[in-house]
Design an enzyme around this catalytic site. Structure first.
Site, PDB file in Angstrom:
ATOM      1  N   SER A 144       0.861  -1.186   0.000  1.00 40.03           N
ATOM      2  CA  SER A 144       0.000   0.000   0.000  1.00 40.03           C
ATOM      3  C   SER A 144       0.893   1.231   0.000  1.00 40.03           C
ATOM      4  O   SER A 144       2.065   1.156   0.384  1.00 40.03           O
ATOM      5  CB  SER A 144      -0.863   0.023   1.263  1.00 40.03           C
ATOM      6  N   TYR A 204      -2.183  -2.135  10.276  1.00 41.43           N
ATOM      7  CA  TYR A 204      -2.265  -2.183   8.809  1.00 41.43           C
ATOM      8  C   TYR A 204      -0.980  -1.627   8.200  1.00 41.43           C
ATOM      9  O   TYR A 204      -0.385  -2.232   7.298  1.00 41.43           O
ATOM     10  CB  TYR A 204      -3.484  -1.374   8.347  1.00 41.43           C
TER      11      TYR A 204
HETATM   12  P1  NAD Z   1     -11.799  -5.713  -0.355  1.00 39.43           P
HETATM   13  O1  NAD Z   1     -12.207  -5.750   1.069  1.00 39.43           O
HETATM   14  O2  NAD Z   1     -12.739  -5.127  -1.356  1.00 39.43           O
HETATM   15  O3  NAD Z   1     -11.411  -7.192  -0.831  1.00 39.43           O
HETATM   16  C1  NAD Z   1     -10.569  -8.010  -0.069  1.00 39.43           C
HETATM   17  C2  NAD Z   1     -10.961  -9.468  -0.292  1.00 39.43           C
HETATM   18  O4  NAD Z   1     -10.069 -10.284   0.476  1.00 39.43           O
HETATM   19  C3  NAD Z   1     -12.394  -9.785   0.172  1.00 39.43           C
HETATM   20  O5  NAD Z   1     -13.095 -10.449  -0.859  1.00 39.43           O
HETATM   21  C4  NAD Z   1     -12.173 -10.689   1.376  1.00 39.43           C
HETATM   22  O6  NAD Z   1     -13.174 -11.668   1.554  1.00 39.43           O
HETATM   23  C5  NAD Z   1     -10.830 -11.323   1.060  1.00 39.43           C
HETATM   24  N1  NAD Z   1     -10.156 -11.825   2.258  1.00 39.43           N
HETATM   25  C6  NAD Z   1     -10.042 -11.214   3.462  1.00 39.43           C
HETATM   26  N2  NAD Z   1      -9.411 -12.005   4.328  1.00 39.43           N
HETATM   27  C7  NAD Z   1      -9.114 -13.162   3.662  1.00 39.43           C
HETATM   28  C8  NAD Z   1      -8.480 -14.378   4.022  1.00 39.43           C
HETATM   29  N3  NAD Z   1      -8.013 -14.584   5.258  1.00 39.43           N
HETATM   30  N4  NAD Z   1      -8.374 -15.343   3.087  1.00 39.43           N
HETATM   31  C9  NAD Z   1      -8.854 -15.160   1.835  1.00 39.43           C
HETATM   32  N5  NAD Z   1      -9.463 -14.034   1.434  1.00 39.43           N
HETATM   33  C10 NAD Z   1      -9.595 -13.049   2.346  1.00 39.43           C
HETATM   34  O7  NAD Z   1     -10.382  -4.981  -0.375  1.00 39.43           O
HETATM   35  P2  NAD Z   1      -9.659  -4.136  -1.535  1.00 39.43           P
HETATM   36  O8  NAD Z   1      -9.918  -2.712  -1.273  1.00 39.43           O
HETATM   37  O9  NAD Z   1      -9.905  -4.703  -2.874  1.00 39.43           O
HETATM   38  O10 NAD Z   1      -8.131  -4.408  -1.126  1.00 39.43           O
HETATM   39  C11 NAD Z   1      -7.365  -5.439  -1.691  1.00 39.43           C
HETATM   40  C12 NAD Z   1      -5.930  -5.286  -1.222  1.00 39.43           C
HETATM   41  O11 NAD Z   1      -5.449  -3.991  -1.576  1.00 39.43           O
HETATM   42  C13 NAD Z   1      -5.750  -5.397   0.287  1.00 39.43           C
HETATM   43  O12 NAD Z   1      -4.543  -6.058   0.572  1.00 39.43           O
HETATM   44  C14 NAD Z   1      -5.689  -3.957   0.731  1.00 39.43           C
HETATM   45  O13 NAD Z   1      -4.999  -3.801   1.938  1.00 39.43           O
HETATM   46  C15 NAD Z   1      -4.937  -3.346  -0.432  1.00 39.43           C
HETATM   47  N6  NAD Z   1      -5.114  -1.903  -0.603  1.00 39.43           N
HETATM   48  C16 NAD Z   1      -6.360  -1.357  -0.725  1.00 39.43           C
HETATM   49  C17 NAD Z   1      -6.508   0.013  -0.890  1.00 39.43           C
HETATM   50  C18 NAD Z   1      -7.879   0.636  -1.002  1.00 39.43           C
HETATM   51  O14 NAD Z   1      -7.982   1.868  -0.931  1.00 39.43           O
HETATM   52  N7  NAD Z   1      -8.936  -0.130  -1.191  1.00 39.43           N
HETATM   53  C19 NAD Z   1      -5.375   0.823  -0.948  1.00 39.43           C
HETATM   54  C20 NAD Z   1      -4.103   0.243  -0.837  1.00 39.43           C
HETATM   55  C21 NAD Z   1      -3.990  -1.136  -0.671  1.00 39.43           C
END
Ligand code: NAD
Length: 256
Positions: A141, A155
């Protein structure tokens, strides 16, 4: 473009957000996509797999036995793993300031966000070593690079660990045909985030002021970067922190 034609790609956290958009993009580029998510997200995961002609695999990516079984199963069914996108992650509300975040939240976040990447890499790298080729993308991130006054301490620590672990793996396995890169997305306009910000415009404004592009990313814009890293177009890119943040980390003062 069909840069991933017939390649076998594993996407974790595929039922939602960045993972969902990336699974779709990988499939559009010709990949056979294994959509991985928790059993509780199986309905959305299966629907996606049907839509893109891939398969759904339920797996808690923080559990060693399940991750080992996931990769063994993919090799058994598909013969290989060309791309691994270790993307599943959580950002729960009880992870906050260090003054209020307890051990339980700390350990849960580290387990899902960091241990999962360790496990994914541990079990996919031997497969890729045998193939002599592979591309791994681990989701970190922008908070792995910048501090925030609105802290989510576990986080942030978890993503810093993903970044440094990924760099080291990229260096260690570079001469064996395996590229390992960390993706550093800026804030993405996921439905959950947008709902939160709609309720609290001050919270949104406090963040938006730092984004030179003046908006949050769409998941498809992150997926496009992941598809590039997964493909041979990125053949000279490894051990990188690949930033897709609308200019946040490059900014001092942003336009009004
Ligand atoms: P999201 O919550 O929309 O999707 C995450 C998915 O991961 C969900 O479908 C959830 O069920 C699954 N998940 C959670 N725990 C799990 C586990 N133990 N085993 C298997 N699956 C699991 O999240 P997103 O916004 O798409 O984020 C995806 C990645 O990007 C994450 O690592 C997040 O930290 C990172 N990220 C997100 C953002 C943002 O602004 N959304 C920014 C930077 C980084």
């Amino acid at each position: 473009m069909k840069r991933l034609d017939q390649r076998v790609a594993v996407v974790t956290g595929a039922a939602s957000g960045i993972g969902l958009a990336t699974a779709r993009r990988f499939a559009a580029e010709g990949a056979i996509v294994v959509c991985v998510d928790l059993e509780s997200s199986a309905a959305a995961g299966k629907q996606l797999a049907d839509e893109i002609g891939g398969e759904f695999a339920d797996c808690d990516v923080s559990d060693e036995e399940q991750v080992a079984a996931l990769y063994a199963g993919v090799v058994q069914r598909r013969g290989r793993v060309d791309v691994a996108f270790h993307n599943a992650g959580i950002s729960p509300p009880d992870d906050d300031s260090i003054l209020t975040t307890g051990m339980e939240a700390w350990e849960r976040v580290l387990k899902v966000n960091t241990t999962s990447v360790y496990l994914g890499c541990k079990y996919v790298i031997p497969i890729m070593l045998e193939q002599g080729k592979g591309s791994i993308i681990n989701t970190a991130s922008f908070v792995a690079l910048l501090g925030a006054a609105t802290s989510q301490i576990a986080y942030t620590a978890s993503k810093g660990a993903v970044l440094s672990m990924t760099r080291e793996l990229g260096v260690q396995f570079a001469r064996e045909g395996i590229r390992v890169n960390a993706l550093c997305p800026g804030p993405v306009a996921t439905p959950l985030l947008m709902e939160l910000f709609a309720k609290d415009p001050e919270r949104a404004a406090r963040r938006l002021v730092h984004v030179p592009l003046g908006r949050f990313a769409q998941p498809e814009e992150i997926a496009a970067a992941v598809a590039f890293l997964a493909s041979d177009d990125a053949s000279f890119i490894t051990a990188a922190q690949f930033i897709v943040d609308g200019g946040i980390t490059g900014a001092y003062v942003t336009p009004l």
